[in-house]
Design an enzyme around this catalytic site. Structure first.
Site: not given
Ligand code: SAH
Length: 215
Positions: A95, A117
């Protein structure tokens, strides 16, 4: 990102030398890990890693660390990297909230947030990667003048970020609600999500910001 349980994802990740297992031990020593003092950039919420690996191939003198909370998603990037074996790429499965325990102040030159997200409900606002508690983490690891680059298709999240960043003392250096038809488009590297949304005709929003420190 759709969640699937992938058999053996944890084990493959455990076995890969590209996934740093105890990142806290490298706090302040990432130059040693990479074997050079080149700038280090993070992508937080890296997904399957296309953006990160393309950037890393285009910029061999910059080090890239991809951060992804879910091992089932990270697995794809790890598999790609096991083939490409780029010397300037590493991954963290964690995280992003814990990143200040893994990097010292000034150890990170730039942070990319790509299609984070949206967490649309107010009660989940603190999970957004541009919410104040995450911004504090970024502030604690970035170099003076270090930047956050944020792209999203989600207009409400973009509007929220245009307010949350300045409210936390960040300066917006550039922004556009339609990246692909703006002057910021030059040199843009597409992510997996970006390609999907752009092909559906959705405009992509982008902002670039830096945290000004008090004199
Ligand atoms: N950057 C990629 C994926 C976007 S989806 C693209 O643009 O195609 C967003 C990603 O963020 C997901 O894989 C989710 O698991 C991750 N994510 C969300 N909250 C997070 C956090 N607190 N720490 C690390 N990763 C996170």
């Amino acid at each position: 990102m759709r969640l699937r349980h992938i058999m053996g994802a944890e084990q493959k990740i455990e076995e890969s030398g590209y996934v740093i297992k105890a990142p806290q031990e490298y706090r302040g020593r990432w130059a040693e890990l990479f074997g050079n003092g080149n700038p280090i950039r993070l992508e937080i919420g890296m997904g399957k890693g296309r953006f990160l690996m393309e950037q890393a191939q285009a910029h061999p003198r910059i080090n890239f660390v991809g951060v992804e909370i879910y091992s089932s998603v990270l697995l794809k990037a790890v598999q790609k990297q096991e083939e490409l074996r780029l010397a300037n790429v590493r991954f963290l499965c964690m995280d992003a909230l814990g990143l200040a325990d893994c990097f010292a102040q000034g150890e990170i030159e730039r942070i990319y947030l790509n299609f984070s997200d949206p967490w649309p409900k107010d009660r989940h606002a603190k999970r957004r990667l541009t919410s104040p508690r995450f911004l504090k983490v970024y502030e604690n690891i970035l170099t003076e003048g270090g930047m956050v680059e944020f792209k999203t298709d989600n207009r409400p999240l973009f509007e929220y970020s245009l307010e949350s960043l300045p409210a936390s003392g960040w300066e917006i250096l550039a922004q556009t609600p339609d990246l692909h038809h703006s002057s910021l488009a030059e040199g843009n590297v597409m992510t997996e999500y970006e390609e999907k949304f752009a092909s559906e005709g959705k405009p992509i929003c982008k902002l670039v910001a830096t945290k000004r420190r008090l004199e």
